[in-house]
Structures are given as structure tokens and as C-alpha cells.
Design a protein around this motif. Structure first.
Motif, PDB file in Angstrom:
ATOM      1  N   UNK A 112       0.703  -1.288   0.276  1.00  0.00           N
ATOM      2  CA  UNK A 112       0.324  -0.267  -0.083  1.00  0.00           C
ATOM      3  C   UNK A 112       0.728   1.679  -0.061  1.00  0.00           C
ATOM      4  N   UNK A 113       1.240   1.141   0.640  1.00  0.00           N
ATOM      5  CA  UNK A 113       2.539   2.688   1.029  1.00  0.00           C
ATOM      6  C   UNK A 113       2.938   2.647  -0.798  1.00  0.00           C
ATOM      7  N   UNK A 114       3.589   1.822  -0.319  1.00  0.00           N
ATOM      8  CA  UNK A 114       4.318   1.604  -2.459  1.00  0.00           C
ATOM      9  C   UNK A 114       3.250   1.875  -3.514  1.00  0.00           C
ATOM     10  N   UNK A 127       0.751   7.210   4.577  1.00  0.00           N
ATOM     11  CA  UNK A 127       0.944   7.925   5.534  1.00  0.00           C
ATOM     12  C   UNK A 127       0.266   9.302   6.093  1.00  0.00           C
ATOM     13  N   UNK A 128       0.648  10.256   5.443  1.00  0.00           N
ATOM     14  CA  UNK A 128       0.604  11.661   5.693  1.00  0.00           C
ATOM     15  C   UNK A 128      -0.876  11.743   6.119  1.00  0.00           C
ATOM     16  N   UNK A 129      -1.602  10.429   4.808  1.00  0.00           N
ATOM     17  CA  UNK A 129      -3.185  10.631   5.008  1.00  0.00           C
ATOM     18  C   UNK A 129      -3.699  10.677   6.446  1.00  0.00           C
ATOM     19  N   UNK A 170       6.394  18.461   6.491  1.00  0.00           N
ATOM     20  CA  UNK A 170       6.433  19.011   5.888  1.00  0.00           C
ATOM     21  C   UNK A 170       5.967  17.696   4.957  1.00  0.00           C
ATOM     22  N   UNK A 171       5.470  17.717   3.051  1.00  0.00           N
ATOM     23  CA  UNK A 171       5.927  16.842   2.220  1.00  0.00           C
ATOM     24  C   UNK A 171       7.026  15.755   1.795  1.00  0.00           C
ATOM     25  N   UNK A 172       8.315  16.686   2.089  1.00  0.00           N
ATOM     26  CA  UNK A 172       9.182  15.556   2.285  1.00  0.00           C
ATOM     27  C   UNK A 172       9.231  14.898   2.688  1.00  0.00           C
ATOM     28  N   UNK A 220       9.377   9.539   4.677  1.00  0.00           N
ATOM     29  CA  UNK A 220       9.212   8.451   6.066  1.00  0.00           C
ATOM     30  C   UNK A 220       8.871   7.221   5.025  1.00  0.00           C
ATOM     31  N   UNK A 221       7.840   7.656   4.308  1.00  0.00           N
ATOM     32  CA  UNK A 221       7.340   6.248   3.328  1.00  0.00           C
ATOM     33  C   UNK A 221       8.084   5.592   2.655  1.00  0.00           C
TER      34      UNK A 221
END
Length: 204
Positions: free
Chosen positions: A116-118, A128-130, A139-141, A146-147
Motif C-alpha cells: 500500500x505504501x509502495x 502515511x501523511x493521509x 512537510x511533504x518531503x 518516511x514513507x
């Protein structure tokens, strides 16, 4: 608020929350230790202590999740998915009288999270951010880094589980499943958050 965790508009003591989340795996571990050398004849079929411990683990986990849901009014998608996998593969383990199904469950859970992360990474997104951005501003970066790392981490855990259950004893697999994999994942996450401090968004 220092002594309670707020979830879905309700409050729950964090210690109780940890007991409800970590209690069932520990219960499985101690039940297995008690039954591992026994065999049980049920409806004309002989079952090992491992399989009986697996069957007992299912209602214990469902009871803990039910209490958590009643107290918080919410269960995470990860908790629901894990519960489904435990029920499904626990049922297959009992039906076919084959402990390999329950051991493979861990591989599939970690593999699903990695997939799912991939998938999100291929779309240029961080799932993960979601899920966690509300409680962990970053921040997005930082989320993308992390993902990627967590995707790799789940992949390693899935492969490690395959290696352990296929090459080592059931006793060792139970110990690694109960303590080794969760502690490794926790240490990995703590290391990542420390390394990603520069991407954290702090309120003035």
C-alpha cells in the motif's frame, strides 16, 4: 491533557489503551507456552497446543478490540485489517489443522502495508501523511522520505518472517513474532522520527 488520550471525542487512559492493544499478543504467547507440549483430541481430530492457542487468541483479540471500540468509539483501519487477517488465517489454521497458515499471516500483513505504501509512492503520494498528518505535522518531503523508509522496513519484516517460520522452530517464531518484530518496528520508527526532525512543522 497529560494522562489521557483523546480519540473520536472520547477519552481513554493511555495505559488501558496499551493493555487492550498489547494484551492479546501477550496472552497468545503465554497460552502457547502453557499448551505447546500438549495435544488435544477435538471431534476426532488431534490438534497441537499451537493451534489451540491460535484459536483461543481470536476471541481474546476480538474482545479487546470490542472494549476499545466501546470506550473510544473508533477503530483504526490498521486494527480492522489486522483483526480480519487474524480471524481469516486463524480459521484456516484450525480448519486445515496446519500451523503454517497462521505463521504466514504475519508475512501477508507486513507485505500488504509495504504494498500500500509502495502504491502511494508510485502515485507520488504518502498514505502515511493521509493517516497521520493531523497528529504529526511534517512537510511533504519528510512524509515521502518516511514513507519510502517504512515501505522498505515492512518489506524487510515480511521477508524476515518468511525466513524465520520456514527455517526455525515454532518456539523461536512465537518469541520473535511476539517481541522481536514489534520491538524492531518500534525502534525503526523512533530512529526515523529522530532523523526527520528537520522536516517537522512547529507552531509558533
Amino acid at each position: 491533557m497529560t494522562d489521557k488520550t483523546k480519540t473520536a471525542g472520547r477519552e481513554i487512559n493511555p495505559l488501558l489503551k496499551q493493555v487492550l492493544e498489547l494484551g492479546p499478543p501477550l496472552a497468545f504467547f503465554f497460552i502457547y507456552l502453557r499448551l505447546r507440549d500438549d495435544s488435544f483430541l477435538i471431534a476426532g481430530t488431534e490438534y497441537s497446543g499451537f493451534i489451540v492457542a491460535t484459536v483461543l487468541f481470536v476471541p481474546i483479540m476480538l474482545a479487546a478490540m470490542g472494549i476499545l471500540w466501546m470506550m473510544t468509539g473508533k477503530l483504526s483501519r490498521m486494527q480492522i485489517f489486522t483483526a480480519f487477517m487474524v480471524i481469516f488465517f486463524g480459521g484456516l489454521t484450525a480448519w486445515f489443522n496446519d500451523e503454517r497458515f497462521f505463521k504466514m499471516k504475519t508475512t501477508l500483513v507486513y507485505g500488504f502495508f509495504a504494498a500500500m505504501l509502495g502504491l502511494g509512492l508510485l502515485q507520488g503520494r504518502s498514505y502515511l501523511a493521509y493517516v497521520l498528518s493531523d497528529v504529526l505535522p511534517m512537510r511533504h518531503e519528510g512524509w515521502m522520505i518516511l514513507t519510502r523508509r517504512l515501505c522498505a522496513g515492512f518489506t524487510v519484516l515480511a521477508l524476515a518472517n518468511e525466513f524465520v517460520w520456514r527455517t526455525m522452530s515454532t518456539d523461536l517464531w512465537v518469541k520473535i513474532e511476539t517481541f522481536g518484530f514489534p520491538l524492531a518496528l518500534m525502534a525503526f520508527l523512533m530512529l526515523q522520527f529522530n532523523l526527520l526532525q528537520t522536516y517537522m512543522e512547529h507552531e509558533d
